[in-house]
Design a protein around this motif. Structure first.
Motif, PDB file in Angstrom:
ATOM      1  N   VAL A 114      44.099  47.585  39.268  1.00 56.84           N
ATOM      2  CA  VAL A 114      44.426  49.008  39.135  1.00 56.84           C
ATOM      3  C   VAL A 114      43.410  49.737  38.268  1.00 56.84           C
ATOM      4  CG1 VAL A 114      46.105  50.599  38.118  1.00 56.84           C
ATOM      5  CG2 VAL A 114      46.896  48.723  39.567  1.00 56.84           C
ATOM      6  N   LEU A 115      42.994  49.108  37.171  1.00 58.00           N
ATOM      7  CA  LEU A 115      42.166  49.802  36.181  1.00 58.00           C
ATOM      8  C   LEU A 115      40.676  49.533  36.321  1.00 58.00           C
ATOM      9  CD1 LEU A 115      44.429  49.156  33.063  1.00 58.00           C
ATOM     10  CD2 LEU A 115      44.240  51.280  34.368  1.00 58.00           C
ATOM     11  N   ALA A 116      40.292  48.408  36.891  1.00 57.60           N
ATOM     12  CA  ALA A 116      38.875  48.045  36.903  1.00 57.60           C
ATOM     13  C   ALA A 116      38.362  47.645  38.274  1.00 57.60           C
ATOM     14  CB  ALA A 116      38.620  46.919  35.894  1.00 57.60           C
ATOM     15  N   GLY A 117      39.153  47.841  39.310  1.00 57.35           N
ATOM     16  CA  GLY A 117      38.652  47.616  40.657  1.00 57.35           C
ATOM     17  C   GLY A 117      38.482  46.163  41.049  1.00 57.35           C
ATOM     18  N   GLY A 142      40.826  48.731  44.547  1.00 58.33           N
ATOM     19  CA  GLY A 142      41.264  48.978  43.180  1.00 58.33           C
ATOM     20  C   GLY A 142      40.681  50.230  42.597  1.00 58.33           C
ATOM     21  N   GLY A 143      41.231  50.627  41.479  1.00 56.09           N
ATOM     22  CA  GLY A 143      40.798  51.842  40.807  1.00 56.09           C
ATOM     23  C   GLY A 143      39.615  51.601  39.893  1.00 56.09           C
ATOM     24  N   HIS A 144      39.111  52.691  39.372  1.00 55.22           N
ATOM     25  CA  HIS A 144      38.010  52.660  38.398  1.00 55.22           C
ATOM     26  C   HIS A 144      38.344  53.710  37.347  1.00 55.22           C
ATOM     27  CE1 HIS A 144      35.469  50.046  40.888  1.00 55.22           C
ATOM     28  NE2 HIS A 144      35.965  50.726  41.904  1.00 55.22           N
ATOM     29  N   ALA A 145      39.078  53.270  36.333  1.00 53.73           N
ATOM     30  CA  ALA A 145      39.601  54.203  35.342  1.00 53.73           C
ATOM     31  C   ALA A 145      38.629  54.470  34.203  1.00 53.73           C
ATOM     32  CB  ALA A 145      40.919  53.682  34.778  1.00 53.73           C
ATOM     33  N   GLY A 146      37.399  54.051  34.345  1.00 49.79           N
ATOM     34  CA  GLY A 146      36.403  54.365  33.337  1.00 49.79           C
ATOM     35  C   GLY A 146      36.206  53.274  32.314  1.00 49.79           C
ATOM     36  N   ALA A 147      37.057  52.253  32.333  1.00 45.56           N
ATOM     37  CA  ALA A 147      36.912  51.160  31.369  1.00 45.56           C
ATOM     38  C   ALA A 147      36.043  50.065  31.962  1.00 45.56           C
ATOM     39  CB  ALA A 147      38.285  50.587  31.009  1.00 45.56           C
ATOM     40  N   VAL A 148      35.165  49.508  31.137  1.00 43.35           N
ATOM     41  CA  VAL A 148      34.346  48.392  31.596  1.00 43.35           C
ATOM     42  C   VAL A 148      35.233  47.201  31.915  1.00 43.35           C
ATOM     43  CG1 VAL A 148      32.512  46.800  30.974  1.00 43.35           C
ATOM     44  CG2 VAL A 148      32.368  49.193  30.273  1.00 43.35           C
ATOM     45  N   GLU A 149      36.218  46.971  31.076  1.00 37.97           N
ATOM     46  CA  GLU A 149      37.192  45.921  31.306  1.00 37.97           C
ATOM     47  C   GLU A 149      38.582  46.494  31.059  1.00 37.97           C
ATOM     48  OE1 GLU A 149      36.472  42.524  28.932  1.00 37.97           O
ATOM     49  OE2 GLU A 149      34.497  42.110  29.773  1.00 37.97           O
ATOM     50  N   PRO A 150      39.578  46.023  31.791  1.00 36.01           N
ATOM     51  CA  PRO A 150      40.936  46.501  31.521  1.00 36.01           C
ATOM     52  C   PRO A 150      41.400  45.994  30.164  1.00 36.01           C
ATOM     53  CG  PRO A 150      40.987  44.674  33.054  1.00 36.01           C
ATOM     54  CD  PRO A 150      39.539  45.038  32.867  1.00 36.01           C
ATOM     55  N   ALA A 189      43.227  55.349  38.442  1.00 34.60           N
ATOM     56  CA  ALA A 189      43.913  54.133  38.003  1.00 34.60           C
ATOM     57  C   ALA A 189      44.977  53.770  39.021  1.00 34.60           C
ATOM     58  CB  ALA A 189      44.526  54.327  36.628  1.00 34.60           C
ATOM     59  N   CYS A 190      44.522  53.420  40.228  1.00 35.21           N
ATOM     60  CA  CYS A 190      45.451  53.218  41.338  1.00 35.21           C
ATOM     61  C   CYS A 190      44.914  52.132  42.265  1.00 35.21           C
ATOM     62  CB  CYS A 190      45.619  54.536  42.106  1.00 35.21           C
ATOM     63  SG  CYS A 190      46.830  54.507  43.426  1.00 35.21           S
ATOM     64  N   LEU A 191      45.814  51.362  42.833  1.00 36.14           N
ATOM     65  CA  LEU A 191      45.487  50.385  43.866  1.00 36.14           C
ATOM     66  C   LEU A 191      46.004  50.925  45.191  1.00 36.14           C
ATOM     67  CD1 LEU A 191      44.459  47.402  44.442  1.00 36.14           C
ATOM     68  CD2 LEU A 191      46.880  46.760  44.341  1.00 36.14           C
ATOM     69  N   THR A 192      45.126  51.021  46.178  1.00 38.91           N
ATOM     70  CA  THR A 192      45.530  51.532  47.480  1.00 38.91           C
ATOM     71  C   THR A 192      45.311  50.469  48.548  1.00 38.91           C
ATOM     72  OG1 THR A 192      43.349  52.493  47.951  1.00 38.91           O
ATOM     73  CG2 THR A 192      44.967  53.912  46.835  1.00 38.91           C
ATOM     74  N   GLY A 193      45.958  50.652  49.690  1.00 32.17           N
ATOM     75  CA  GLY A 193      45.829  49.678  50.761  1.00 32.17           C
ATOM     76  C   GLY A 193      45.849  50.310  52.135  1.00 32.17           C
ATOM     77  N   THR A 194      45.187  49.647  53.066  1.00 39.07           N
ATOM     78  CA  THR A 194      45.245  49.999  54.485  1.00 39.07           C
ATOM     79  C   THR A 194      45.508  48.731  55.284  1.00 39.07           C
ATOM     80  OG1 THR A 194      42.851  49.732  54.782  1.00 39.07           O
ATOM     81  CG2 THR A 194      43.633  51.951  54.238  1.00 39.07           C
ATOM     82  N   GLY A 197      47.425  49.954  61.905  1.00 44.38           N
ATOM     83  CA  GLY A 197      48.440  50.978  62.090  1.00 44.38           C
ATOM     84  C   GLY A 197      48.566  51.924  60.921  1.00 44.38           C
ATOM     85  N   GLN A 198      47.904  51.621  59.803  1.00 42.90           N
ATOM     86  CA  GLN A 198      47.938  52.491  58.618  1.00 42.90           C
ATOM     87  C   GLN A 198      46.515  52.628  58.100  1.00 42.90           C
ATOM     88  OE1 GLN A 198      50.535  54.301  57.152  1.00 42.90           O
ATOM     89  NE2 GLN A 198      48.730  55.166  56.144  1.00 42.90           N
ATOM     90  N   THR A 199      45.780  53.587  58.678  1.00 41.91           N
ATOM     91  CA  THR A 199      44.370  53.754  58.335  1.00 41.91           C
ATOM     92  C   THR A 199      44.169  54.685  57.145  1.00 41.91           C
ATOM     93  OG1 THR A 199      44.174  55.512  59.996  1.00 41.91           O
ATOM     94  CG2 THR A 199      43.604  53.271  60.683  1.00 41.91           C
ATOM     95  N   THR A 200      45.181  55.496  56.821  1.00 41.37           N
ATOM     96  CA  THR A 200      45.104  56.333  55.623  1.00 41.37           C
ATOM     97  C   THR A 200      45.534  55.502  54.423  1.00 41.37           C
ATOM     98  OG1 THR A 200      45.652  58.324  56.878  1.00 41.37           O
ATOM     99  CG2 THR A 200      45.940  58.426  54.491  1.00 41.37           C
ATOM    100  N   PRO A 201      44.694  55.378  53.382  1.00 41.50           N
ATOM    101  CA  PRO A 201      45.073  54.552  52.235  1.00 41.50           C
ATOM    102  C   PRO A 201      46.361  55.059  51.576  1.00 41.50           C
ATOM    103  CG  PRO A 201      42.729  55.068  52.168  1.00 41.50           C
ATOM    104  CD  PRO A 201      43.320  55.926  53.238  1.00 41.50           C
ATOM    105  N   LEU A 202      47.247  54.124  51.277  1.00 45.31           N
ATOM    106  CA  LEU A 202      48.485  54.431  50.576  1.00 45.31           C
ATOM    107  C   LEU A 202      48.467  53.774  49.210  1.00 45.31           C
ATOM    108  CD1 LEU A 202      51.221  53.980  53.341  1.00 45.31           C
ATOM    109  CD2 LEU A 202      50.023  56.065  52.674  1.00 45.31           C
ATOM    110  N   ALA A 203      49.056  54.450  48.233  1.00 44.28           N
ATOM    111  CA  ALA A 203      49.141  53.885  46.885  1.00 44.28           C
ATOM    112  C   ALA A 203      50.098  52.709  46.880  1.00 44.28           C
ATOM    113  CB  ALA A 203      49.613  54.948  45.891  1.00 44.28           C
TER     114      ALA A 203
END
Length: 210
Positions: A114-117, A142-150, A189-194, A197-203
């Motif tokens: 979530v925080l570091a991809g 995964g997300g990229h919340a600006g932290a080098v490490e979570p 700061a989010c994890l998304t998935g496709t 049948g679901q090509t739009t990323p969902l949280a």
């Protein structure tokens, strides 16, 4: 990387979920209906001891439900209320299946995603001494919340079992979306998935502002 086995489970994961899901406050679907698998992804346990798999399933004609699970070779102390069930693995023997949200191995790997991809695990079989990679049936980003490490994340201090399910650990609070759908929070700061049948990323999961 996640080593898989061409094995039989009795009862199967979906059989366990057919009985367990209707007991959850966030369940939606037809109680007693067969649970079907839509897609799945895995994370690596750094210690290599615990299987960490998230299933996307539906019960009957209900909505897609997200169910993170952990697979252990022995019971997890103090976690009886989070036990999904036990199963016999034809290669590994008895396995204890838990709701991952309350398993201490899960918050650190989810926070890293979530925080570091940090990415999902590559899944493979060993065939005649070589690795045979199994194609992914969904993609998580995964997300990229600006932290080098979570931040360092330990075992959950509290789990609030709703939709989303809140995992309160040291230094971070994580939310696991049980019914992924459009309109869920999305941020760096989010994890998304496709998946098919679901090509739009969902949280799928996100960090809760504190």
């Amino acid at each position: 990387m996640a080593l898989l086995y061409r094995a039989e489970l009795r009862p199967s994961k979906l059989d366990l979920l057919t009985a367990w899901l209707p007991t959850r406050p966030w369940f939606a679907g037809t109680a007693g209906a067969d649970v079907t698998r839509v897609a799945a992804y895995r994370f690596d346990d750094p210690a290599g001891e615990v299987g960490i798999e998230t299933l996307l399933v539906r019960a009957g004609d209900g909505p897609i439900l997200q169910v993170p699970l952990t697979y252990r070779g022995a019971p997890l102390a103090g976690a009886d209320q989070w036990l999904v069930g036990t199963t016999e693995h034809s290669v590994l023997g008895p396995r204890w299946v838990y709701d991952a949200c309350a398993d201490p191995v899960y918050p650190p790997v989810l926070a890293a995603a979530v925080l570091a991809g940090a990415g999902q695990a590559e899944e493979y079989f060993e065939v005649d001494g070589r690795r045979e990679v199994r194609p992914r049936n969904m993609t998580v980003t995964g997300g990229h919340a600006g932290a080098v490490e979570p931040p360092a994340v330990g075992a959950p201090r509290e789990v609030v079992d709703g939709d989303p399910t809140l995992i309160r650990a040291d230094h971070v609070e994580l939310a696991v979306v049980r019914r992924p759908a459009l309109g869920q929070p999305s941020s760096d700061a989010c994890l998304t998935g496709t998946w098919p049948g679901q090509t739009t990323p969902l949280a799928l999961a996100y960090a809760v502002p504190r």
